[in-house]
Design a protein around this motif. Sequence first.
Motif, short mmCIF file in Angstrom:
data_model
loop_
_atom_site.label_atom_id
_atom_site.label_comp_id
_atom_site.label_asym_id
_atom_site.label_seq_id
_atom_site.Cartn_x
_atom_site.Cartn_y
_atom_site.Cartn_z
N ASN A 4 -24.18 19.96 -12.10
CA ASN A 4 -24.47 20.84 -13.23
C ASN A 4 -25.63 21.76 -12.91
OD1 ASN A 4 -22.45 19.81 -14.84
ND2 ASN A 4 -23.78 18.30 -15.82
N LYS A 5 -26.65 21.23 -12.26
CA LYS A 5 -27.79 22.07 -11.88
C LYS A 5 -27.36 23.13 -10.87
CE LYS A 5 -32.46 21.77 -9.96
NZ LYS A 5 -33.14 22.72 -10.73
N LEU A 6 -26.53 22.76 -9.92
CA LEU A 6 -26.04 23.71 -8.93
C LEU A 6 -25.16 24.78 -9.59
CD1 LEU A 6 -26.24 24.35 -5.95
CD2 LEU A 6 -24.24 22.92 -5.57
N ALA A 7 -24.36 24.40 -10.56
CA ALA A 7 -23.53 25.37 -11.28
C ALA A 7 -24.41 26.35 -12.05
CB ALA A 7 -22.58 24.64 -12.24
N ARG A 8 -25.47 25.86 -12.67
CA ARG A 8 -26.40 26.76 -13.37
C ARG A 8 -27.10 27.68 -12.39
NH1 ARG A 8 -28.19 22.04 -16.19
NH2 ARG A 8 -30.06 22.17 -14.90
N THR A 9 -27.47 27.14 -11.24
CA THR A 9 -28.11 27.96 -10.20
C THR A 9 -27.16 29.06 -9.74
OG1 THR A 9 -29.47 26.10 -9.48
CG2 THR A 9 -29.19 27.91 -7.92
N ASN A 10 -25.89 28.72 -9.51
CA ASN A 10 -24.89 29.71 -9.12
C ASN A 10 -24.76 30.80 -10.19
OD1 ASN A 10 -24.25 28.50 -6.67
ND2 ASN A 10 -22.61 27.29 -7.55
N ASP A 11 -24.73 30.40 -11.45
CA ASP A 11 -24.64 31.38 -12.54
C ASP A 11 -25.86 32.29 -12.58
OD1 ASP A 11 -22.19 30.34 -13.29
OD2 ASP A 11 -23.00 29.12 -14.93
N LEU A 45 -29.54 24.43 -1.13
CA LEU A 45 -30.00 25.76 -1.57
C LEU A 45 -30.37 26.68 -0.40
CD1 LEU A 45 -32.24 24.85 -4.64
CD2 LEU A 45 -29.86 25.60 -4.65
N ARG A 46 -29.84 26.44 0.77
CA ARG A 46 -30.16 27.26 1.94
C ARG A 46 -29.27 28.51 2.03
NH1 ARG A 46 -35.05 25.82 4.32
NH2 ARG A 46 -35.23 23.58 4.13
N TYR A 47 -28.02 28.40 1.60
CA TYR A 47 -27.07 29.50 1.72
C TYR A 47 -26.32 29.69 0.41
CZ TYR A 47 -27.82 28.93 6.72
OH TYR A 47 -28.40 28.83 7.95
N GLY A 72 -32.05 41.39 2.83
CA GLY A 72 -33.44 40.91 2.83
C GLY A 72 -34.15 41.27 1.53
N TRP A 73 -33.98 42.50 1.10
CA TRP A 73 -34.59 42.94 -0.17
C TRP A 73 -33.99 42.17 -1.34
CZ3 TRP A 73 -32.55 45.39 -4.53
CH2 TRP A 73 -33.51 45.81 -5.46
N LEU A 74 -32.66 42.01 -1.32
CA LEU A 74 -32.00 41.27 -2.41
C LEU A 74 -32.50 39.83 -2.46
CD1 LEU A 74 -28.36 42.60 -1.96
CD2 LEU A 74 -29.84 42.99 -3.93
N ARG A 75 -32.65 39.20 -1.30
CA ARG A 75 -33.12 37.82 -1.24
C ARG A 75 -34.56 37.72 -1.76
NH1 ARG A 75 -33.77 34.04 4.12
NH2 ARG A 75 -34.08 32.09 2.99
N HIS A 76 -35.40 38.67 -1.38
CA HIS A 76 -36.79 38.68 -1.85
C HIS A 76 -36.85 38.83 -3.37
CE1 HIS A 76 -40.58 40.71 -2.94
NE2 HIS A 76 -41.10 39.80 -2.14
N GLU A 77 -36.09 39.77 -3.90
CA GLU A 77 -36.09 40.00 -5.35
C GLU A 77 -35.50 38.80 -6.09
OE1 GLU A 77 -37.41 42.64 -7.09
OE2 GLU A 77 -38.26 43.12 -5.13
N LEU A 82 -36.00 34.14 -9.69
CA LEU A 82 -35.62 32.73 -9.89
C LEU A 82 -36.66 31.82 -9.23
CD1 LEU A 82 -31.82 32.89 -9.08
CD2 LEU A 82 -32.92 33.02 -11.31
N ASP A 83 -36.99 30.76 -9.90
CA ASP A 83 -37.95 29.79 -9.38
C ASP A 83 -37.18 28.64 -8.73
OD1 ASP A 83 -40.37 28.55 -8.85
OD2 ASP A 83 -40.38 27.50 -10.78
N LEU A 84 -36.82 28.84 -7.45
CA LEU A 84 -36.06 27.84 -6.72
C LEU A 84 -36.92 27.26 -5.60
CD1 LEU A 84 -32.71 29.81 -6.29
CD2 LEU A 84 -33.19 28.00 -7.95
N ARG A 85 -36.59 26.07 -5.18
CA ARG A 85 -37.31 25.46 -4.06
C ARG A 85 -37.17 26.33 -2.82
NH1 ARG A 85 -35.86 19.50 -3.10
NH2 ARG A 85 -37.07 19.37 -4.99
N TYR A 86 -35.95 26.78 -2.56
CA TYR A 86 -35.67 27.70 -1.46
C TYR A 86 -34.89 28.87 -2.02
CZ TYR A 86 -36.56 23.51 1.32
OH TYR A 86 -37.12 22.39 1.86
#
Length: 120
Positions: A4-11, A45-47, A72-77, A82-86
């Motif tokens: 469920n957490k991963l599904a929310r992260t994907n959303d 959460l690596r890819y 790279g810019w998209l990943r930085h933004e 989002l407050d993710l571990r990675y």
Amino acid sequence: MASNKLARTNDDIQRVLANLLTQVKDPRVQQGMISVTRVETTGDLRYSKVWLSVLGMENEKEFKKGLRSASGWLRHELGTVLDLRYTPELVFEIDHSIEEGAHISALIEQLHDKDTGSEA
């Protein structure tokens, strides 16, 4: 629980990327209306694999080059919002399902027009 957490992260990633893609200044990326159709993130959460559908794409090869350039810019933004571990590395795929669906609808419409035309 973890799924469920991963599904929310994907959303969340899908929502944020849909907004960020409109802000990319690279003309190779701005080739039409871009929709983020699906996101799948690995459990660590690596890819994140991101499927994009583009209506009005002129050159798919150039579009992909532009995405790689902007990733790279998209990943930085994405990490800023989002407050993710990675912050996952983004892997982009083109989703042709909307184009295929529109093509099938057009073929069905043509068949329907032929059927109604022969009865009159």
